[in-house]
Design a protein around this motif. Sequence first.
Motif, PDB file in Angstrom:
ATOM      1  N   UNK A 114       0.816  -1.215   0.000  1.00 61.03           N
ATOM      2  CA  UNK A 114       0.000   0.000   0.000  1.00 61.03           C
ATOM      3  C   UNK A 114       0.849   1.265   0.000  1.00 61.03           C
ATOM      4  N   UNK A 115       2.153   1.129  -0.207  1.00 61.92           N
ATOM      5  CA  UNK A 115       3.010   2.319  -0.231  1.00 61.92           C
ATOM      6  C   UNK A 115       2.721   3.141  -1.484  1.00 61.92           C
ATOM      7  N   UNK A 116       2.877   4.460  -1.340  1.00 59.35           N
ATOM      8  CA  UNK A 116       2.653   5.351  -2.478  1.00 59.35           C
ATOM      9  C   UNK A 116       3.938   5.626  -3.251  1.00 59.35           C
ATOM     10  N   UNK A 117       5.077   5.296  -2.648  1.00 60.60           N
ATOM     11  CA  UNK A 117       6.340   5.690  -3.280  1.00 60.60           C
ATOM     12  C   UNK A 117       7.453   4.777  -2.788  1.00 60.60           C
ATOM     13  N   UNK A 118       8.392   4.460  -3.708  1.00 61.85           N
ATOM     14  CA  UNK A 118       9.567   3.682  -3.339  1.00 61.85           C
ATOM     15  C   UNK A 118      10.604   3.819  -4.452  1.00 61.85           C
ATOM     16  N   UNK A 119      11.878   3.744  -4.050  1.00 66.08           N
ATOM     17  CA  UNK A 119      12.971   3.679  -5.023  1.00 66.08           C
ATOM     18  C   UNK A 119      13.280   2.208  -5.297  1.00 66.08           C
ATOM     19  N   UNK A 120      13.316   1.858  -6.582  1.00 61.08           N
ATOM     20  CA  UNK A 120      13.577   0.472  -6.952  1.00 61.08           C
ATOM     21  C   UNK A 120      14.656   0.449  -8.019  1.00 61.08           C
ATOM     22  N   UNK A 121      15.281  -0.710  -8.170  1.00 63.79           N
ATOM     23  CA  UNK A 121      16.314  -0.905  -9.190  1.00 63.79           C
ATOM     24  C   UNK A 121      15.815  -1.972 -10.146  1.00 63.79           C
ATOM     25  N   UNK A 122      15.831  -1.633 -11.425  1.00 64.59           N
ATOM     26  CA  UNK A 122      15.337  -2.540 -12.446  1.00 64.59           C
ATOM     27  C   UNK A 122      16.340  -2.552 -13.588  1.00 64.59           C
ATOM     28  N   UNK A 123      16.912  -3.717 -13.840  1.00 67.73           N
ATOM     29  CA  UNK A 123      17.877  -3.821 -14.932  1.00 67.73           C
ATOM     30  C   UNK A 123      19.107  -2.974 -14.706  1.00 67.73           C
ATOM     31  N   UNK A 124      19.506  -2.797 -13.429  1.00 69.53           N
ATOM     32  CA  UNK A 124      20.694  -2.019 -13.122  1.00 69.53           C
ATOM     33  C   UNK A 124      20.462  -0.525 -13.104  1.00 69.53           C
ATOM     34  N   UNK A 131       2.434   4.571  -6.831  1.00 71.44           N
ATOM     35  CA  UNK A 131       1.192   3.806  -6.944  1.00 71.44           C
ATOM     36  C   UNK A 131       0.052   4.560  -6.276  1.00 71.44           C
ATOM     37  N   UNK A 132      -1.112   4.503  -6.961  1.00 66.17           N
ATOM     38  CA  UNK A 132      -2.360   5.025  -6.394  1.00 66.17           C
ATOM     39  C   UNK A 132      -3.429   3.953  -6.597  1.00 66.17           C
ATOM     40  N   UNK A 133      -4.170   3.638  -5.573  1.00 65.17           N
ATOM     41  CA  UNK A 133      -5.186   2.581  -5.630  1.00 65.17           C
ATOM     42  C   UNK A 133      -6.577   3.197  -5.609  1.00 65.17           C
TER      43      UNK A 133
END
Length: 761
Positions: A249-259, A266-268
């Motif tokens: 349910x988080x609205x924001x996050x830093x992620x790593x994709x493909x380096x 996200x908004x639900x």
Amino acid sequence: MARAKRSRIFFKYLMTYITILLLPISIMSFVVYHFFVDQLQEEVIKGNVNLLDKVRYVMDDQLKRVEDTTYQMMVKENHLAQYRASDDPGYKAWGIVKELRRYYMVNPFVDEMWLYYRGETSVFTNNSVYSLPMLTRQIYRFDNWSDEEIFDDLNTLAAPKVRPPTLNLVDRKRVLPILIPIHPRGDQPYATLVYLIQESAIQSVLSNQVHTGSSTWVLDGDNRIVTSVGARFDDRAEEISSLFESLGDEAYRNVVLGGEEYYLFMVKSEQTGWKFTTLLPVRHVLDKVWQAQKMFQYGLILVFLTGGLFVYFGMRWNYRPIRQLKLETERIVPLGAKAMNELETVRFAINSLALQNRQLDERMKSHAVAAKKHWLLSLLKGDLDTAEALAEEGEEGDSLASNFSFRVAIVELPSEKEERRWTAHALEELLPEGLKGFGIEHFDSNRYIFLMAIDCMSTEADHAGMERFRIAVRNVVSGPVTLGVGTRCELAGIPTSYLEANTAIDYRFIHGNDRTIYFEDIAPNQDAVDTYFHDELEQVRAAVRSGNAPGVESSMNAMVAAIRSKQPPLIAVRGLCYEIIRTVNRAGMDLGIIEEWTAAYPDVFSLERLETLDAFEQLIRSACHDLSQTLAASAEPTANPAMDSQRTIDSMIEHIESNGLSLDFSFQNMARDYGMALPNMSAYFKEQTGLTLLEYTTNLRMDTAKRLLLESDAPLKSIAEEVGYYNVSSFIRRFKQVTGSTPKEFRMQLGKGNDGRMAHR
């Protein structure tokens, strides 16, 4: 190189101001940059969440219309019931299609609507009526929704269902099927309503609200991808899905994709349960940051360059007076070969002027503690042994020289383990009325030396004043106070009176502490007094003047032998040593030997510390040896034939006139230069001129001193040094011998007619 050093202070202060300019710029750069980055990141997060929320709102609004349409078709009083109940197939088809078209017209988001009554073979759409096989094989043919699946969904669906977007192979359109069972009464649905929503319509909504370079997905309640726009990640579908599931349910996050690092938002939707997510590359945001940072850096560089130029030209403008001051200072106070910057130059000039001012104001500062201590020590050592020399030390010295006789007293306070608590000035305040005295600290921490000036005072009054002084000191220090007093004397006898006072204070072991002890009460007998050897001392003077080294040695040996045989008191031996040192010193000055020849020998303060006859004998023999060697060396001619041509009276006179005013001038050095023994040179000079070397040199010095006294108001010490005298008292004594008046009297008498410049200072 010198110019660079002189300008160093300019660049020093320039760099200081540049540093001051850099400091706020650096702080501003650090604070603004970090604040800007944080604010930008926060704005990016808020902006993307708001954009997704707008997408959610638009989608919710469109799906709400679909929901409302479905609700209207499910209620009991809907318009489809009358057509469905008709037995006329044509009428039934026409009426249902018309109603579906009406619902379709109010839902622009919907591309087509299907209505299928379970158990029948026809499917009603907002365009026409088709048999089920015709609809699924000719009108529509989907790539991932087979005929069997369509038939099964239409007949068995029990709850609303959203299928993944599917491609219609007939018209090449991708649509999103939404299937809703209709059951207005009971639990068993009797029909299935299908909404075909073009994926392009949803993507249009998403594209209008998302950033360039980002990727946006719509997920259903089961986290299945409904549709997406932006960058494609088909090869990372599973990884993308796992990211969505981990987001929760988080609205924001830093992620790593493909380096690569991304922002994941996200908004639900509470209405549909759908999730709207966006992947935004961090580098897209940082590109803006870097651009802003670069512009900010350019701005800072511009500010620094502009400020630096302003500081530089401002420094140049403000530096001009300082540079002019330095040049003017160099003109007034020559620096010689010294290379100094502006401040050093001004400081040097100020110090030079201050030094000159201190010399000019020497008499005004004679009342200071340091000046008083100086002339008191000079009196005790015998350096000021004439009234004229003492008069030049200030107003007090002038009055003392003309009106007083003297005696020295030593005050001994109770022993103190701590540092000296009392000052001589504080004890001076305790002198009773009628008793004039000047005090300095003794080398021993609990002793003080006082020079008492006695103005026609009787012995009884003198003793009474001394006792009152001792009692006053005793009351202040709250302990026993002992006073040792020497005999009355004139100026020249002050050193001897000091030795006597020191001897008297030592007799406290016999007479006891806390009393006044007078030297006359413990004076040695007449035989001891005779051991001062006045005749032998005069023989030493004569031997020195004639350069008779054996005579000096013979007289000294006679004194040592007499001391050994008669065993006189220490006070007598101390007085004898003092007279020997003073006699040799004055004789050496008369002969032209450098005045400071005796500086290595003890003064009156050091003599008081010698307590054995062996020490005194060693001192006398050392002085005798040094003096004999000096006289012997001066008597030995230098074998240098080249000097014969210089041995003319004219060259000697020229040599004296060129060097006779120097502090380092001596007849001994002159004799060495001319390759003659000093007595022979002195006899030759007198034979040719009628004057001795000393008389001629003294006249030269005194004539120069007269001119300086009339032409300047410099202190006597400076004038004495300019005409070759280290000791001002020697200069005063010699000046009076030649002119009949002291330098002060000469200046006052003859200076009044010299434009009033030489008035009494």
